[in-house]
Design an enzyme around this catalytic site. Structure first.
Site, mmCIF file in Angstrom:
data_model
loop_
_atom_site.group_PDB
_atom_site.id
_atom_site.type_symbol
_atom_site.label_atom_id
_atom_site.label_comp_id
_atom_site.label_asym_id
_atom_site.label_seq_id
_atom_site.Cartn_x
_atom_site.Cartn_y
_atom_site.Cartn_z
ATOM 1 N N ALA A 8 0.840 -1.209 0.000
ATOM 2 C CA ALA A 8 0.000 0.000 0.000
ATOM 3 C C ALA A 8 0.869 1.251 0.000
ATOM 4 O O ALA A 8 0.518 2.275 0.568
ATOM 5 C CB ALA A 8 -0.928 -0.010 1.218
ATOM 6 N N GLY A 9 2.023 1.132 -0.659
ATOM 7 C CA GLY A 9 2.912 2.293 -0.791
ATOM 8 C C GLY A 9 2.375 3.234 -1.856
ATOM 9 O O GLY A 9 1.176 3.230 -2.163
ATOM 10 N N ASN A 10 3.280 4.013 -2.425
ATOM 11 C CA ASN A 10 2.847 5.033 -3.389
ATOM 12 C C ASN A 10 2.141 4.430 -4.601
ATOM 13 O O ASN A 10 1.071 4.887 -4.995
ATOM 14 C CB ASN A 10 4.058 5.835 -3.862
ATOM 15 C CG ASN A 10 4.534 6.809 -2.806
ATOM 16 O OD1 ASN A 10 3.757 7.215 -1.943
ATOM 17 N ND2 ASN A 10 5.803 7.179 -2.856
ATOM 18 N N VAL A 11 2.734 3.419 -5.192
ATOM 19 C CA VAL A 11 2.159 2.861 -6.424
ATOM 20 C C VAL A 11 0.886 2.063 -6.113
ATOM 21 O O VAL A 11 -0.144 2.232 -6.783
ATOM 22 C CB VAL A 11 3.188 1.973 -7.169
ATOM 23 C CG1 VAL A 11 2.554 1.312 -8.389
ATOM 24 C CG2 VAL A 11 4.403 2.799 -7.588
ATOM 25 N N ARG A 82 15.944 0.348 -3.778
ATOM 26 C CA ARG A 82 17.383 0.125 -3.546
ATOM 27 C C ARG A 82 17.896 1.215 -2.612
ATOM 28 O O ARG A 82 17.696 2.394 -2.861
ATOM 29 C CB ARG A 82 18.122 0.170 -4.884
ATOM 30 C CG ARG A 82 19.548 -0.264 -4.787
ATOM 31 C CD ARG A 82 20.001 -0.760 -6.142
ATOM 32 N NE ARG A 82 21.425 -0.694 -6.304
ATOM 33 C CZ ARG A 82 22.029 -0.882 -7.464
ATOM 34 N NH1 ARG A 82 21.315 -1.089 -8.551
ATOM 35 N NH2 ARG A 82 23.316 -0.840 -7.555
ATOM 36 N N ARG A 88 22.897 -4.528 -6.315
ATOM 37 C CA ARG A 88 21.770 -4.957 -7.130
ATOM 38 C C ARG A 88 21.323 -6.369 -6.725
ATOM 39 O O ARG A 88 20.150 -6.680 -6.680
ATOM 40 C CB ARG A 88 22.257 -4.937 -8.586
ATOM 41 C CG ARG A 88 21.178 -4.994 -9.595
ATOM 42 C CD ARG A 88 21.794 -4.921 -10.992
ATOM 43 N NE ARG A 88 20.750 -5.131 -11.970
ATOM 44 C CZ ARG A 88 19.864 -4.223 -12.288
ATOM 45 N NH1 ARG A 88 19.889 -3.030 -11.738
ATOM 46 N NH2 ARG A 88 18.925 -4.493 -13.185
ATOM 47 N N ASN A 95 13.769 -8.472 -2.714
ATOM 48 C CA ASN A 95 12.463 -8.354 -3.372
ATOM 49 C C ASN A 95 11.937 -9.711 -3.859
ATOM 50 O O ASN A 95 10.728 -9.954 -3.818
ATOM 51 C CB ASN A 95 12.515 -7.324 -4.509
ATOM 52 C CG ASN A 95 12.420 -5.902 -3.965
ATOM 53 O OD1 ASN A 95 12.176 -5.719 -2.778
ATOM 54 N ND2 ASN A 95 12.608 -4.912 -4.813
ATOM 55 N N ASN A 120 10.095 -3.948 -8.740
ATOM 56 C CA ASN A 120 11.332 -3.925 -9.532
ATOM 57 C C ASN A 120 12.436 -4.777 -8.907
ATOM 58 O O ASN A 120 12.400 -4.999 -7.697
ATOM 59 C CB ASN A 120 11.824 -2.470 -9.657
ATOM 60 C CG ASN A 120 11.174 -1.777 -10.845
ATOM 61 O OD1 ASN A 120 11.006 -2.386 -11.904
ATOM 62 N ND2 ASN A 120 10.825 -0.511 -10.678
ATOM 63 N N HIS A 175 12.219 -3.243 -18.785
ATOM 64 C CA HIS A 175 11.700 -2.078 -18.071
ATOM 65 C C HIS A 175 12.857 -1.446 -17.295
ATOM 66 O O HIS A 175 12.911 -1.484 -16.079
ATOM 67 C CB HIS A 175 10.577 -2.519 -17.131
ATOM 68 C CG HIS A 175 9.965 -1.387 -16.361
ATOM 69 N ND1 HIS A 175 9.466 -0.260 -16.952
ATOM 70 C CD2 HIS A 175 9.789 -1.214 -15.028
ATOM 71 C CE1 HIS A 175 8.997 0.552 -16.010
ATOM 72 N NE2 HIS A 175 9.190 -0.003 -14.840
#
Ligand code: APR
Length: 311
Positions: A8-11, A82, A88, A95, A120, A175
């Site tokens: 429920a973050g920004n996106v 990140r 990376r 994730n 991502n 992407h």
């Protein structure tokens, strides 16, 4: 129709808000691991309803997956950005672990759902989701190209000084800043090829702006963008729920299409009630195919990390 948005973050929250505002789903569940965050955002969205005039019911939950039961679509935006000093590989490991637990928990309650992956690095996380879930490839879709294409259309409309809704444009490939491939030769203003309307320098400039579109916003905002991604996810979900069969560039598993296999990468897809219904094979010119091939190599390199993690 029910959609669960994990993260429920920004996106995630923006996507839930767009789905409610456009009444794409009758029920939306927002779920997050952070105590109270999803409940708070869901309550705030619901309090838009009297003014924005929608009757979608949005509920929030702190990690209670039973609330997601019988979802038609599950959107996964949960993950961490990140952080400074993080490699990376560490980001992929963290994730992928989050995606794994989310897939396992949501599948238990929604065995027939279609999964839309947003976390991502997108193309790698979508592959992880497929491997972890063991689902058929039509049920796991990565949302990347839909967003990159909308950014491409924005930059085209700005340069041409024409309405954005009269612009067509598509971005395929990975992407990521260096892996995406804006297809300038297919872009048009009301059917007129933009290559007839713009100089090659202008075309190059638009391609570059599109490729660094996400990074440009991060510089402005101090964090990655959410309105564009949220709307792109909502549009993808709409095509699934209403079986619209829209052609949307998505990250999906290739099995020989475009000359490649065993990876998720952005290609034009027909999206309907079964999720991925068809991969559209465009005739790429030699230079486009070469760039697509390089994108494949870069994604496969990143995917190696996943093999180390998932086995
Ligand atoms: N279960 C549920 N939620 C989780 C979990 C988990 N295991 N781990 C993290 N989260 C939640 C966080 O608490 C946070 O609220 O995921 C949310 C992520 O939100 P943001 O940090 O605001 O990130 P956002 O900008 O929404 O981006 C989400 O989409 O575009 C990609 O790169 C972006 O991977 C990122 C994702």
């Amino acid at each position: 129709m029910k959609v669960s948005v994990i993260g429920a973050g920004n996106v995630g929250a923006t996507c839930a808000e767009v789905m409610a505002n456009r009444q794409i789903a009758s029920q939306v569940v927002l779920l997050d691991i952070a105590e109270g965050l999803a409940e708070g955002k869901a309550m705030d969205i619901m309090q838009c309803a009297p003014n924005s005039k929608f009757d979608t019911v949005v509920k929030g939950s702190t990690n209670d997956y039973s609330t997601t039961a019988n979802s038609d679509v599950v959107v996964i935006t949960s993950g961490i950005p990140r952080k400074p000093g993080m490699t990376r590989e560490e980001l992929i490991g963290t994730n992928a672990g989050i995606v794994k637990s989310v897939i396992e928990n949501t599948l238990k309650y929604s065995p027939n759902a279609i999964f839309v992956i947003v976390t991502n690095p997108l193309d790698t996380m979508a592959l992880a989701a497929l491997k972890i879930s063991g689902l058929a490839k039509n049920r796991v879709i990565g949302m990347g190209g839909a967003l990159d294409s909308s950014r491409f259309k924005y930059f085209l409309s700005q340069k041409l000084n024409k309405p954005i809704l009269e612009i067509e444009g598509m971005v395929i490939g990975g992407h990521g800043d260096t892996t995406m491939l804006p297809l300038i030769n297919l872009a048009s203003y009301k059917g007129v090829p933009v290559t007839d309307l713009l100089t090659s320098e202008e075309q190059e400039e638009i391609i570059k702006s599109t490729m660094v579109g996400g990074a440009t916003l991060t510089k402005y905002l101090g964090t990655s963008a959410w309105y564009g991604p949220g709307a792109a996810v909502a549009n993808l979900v709409d095509s699934i729920l209403y079986d619209r069969k829209k052609m949307i560039p998505c990250s999906v598993l290739l099995e020989g299409e475009y000359g490649h296999q065993d990876l998720f990468i952005g290609v034009p897809c027909i999206i309907g009630k079964n999720g991925l219904e068809e991969i559209v094979e465009l005739k790429l010119n030699a230079s486009e195919q070469e760039k697509f091939n390089s994108s494949v190599e870069a994604i496969k390199e990143t995917n190696k990390e996943l093999t180390n993690i998932l086995g």
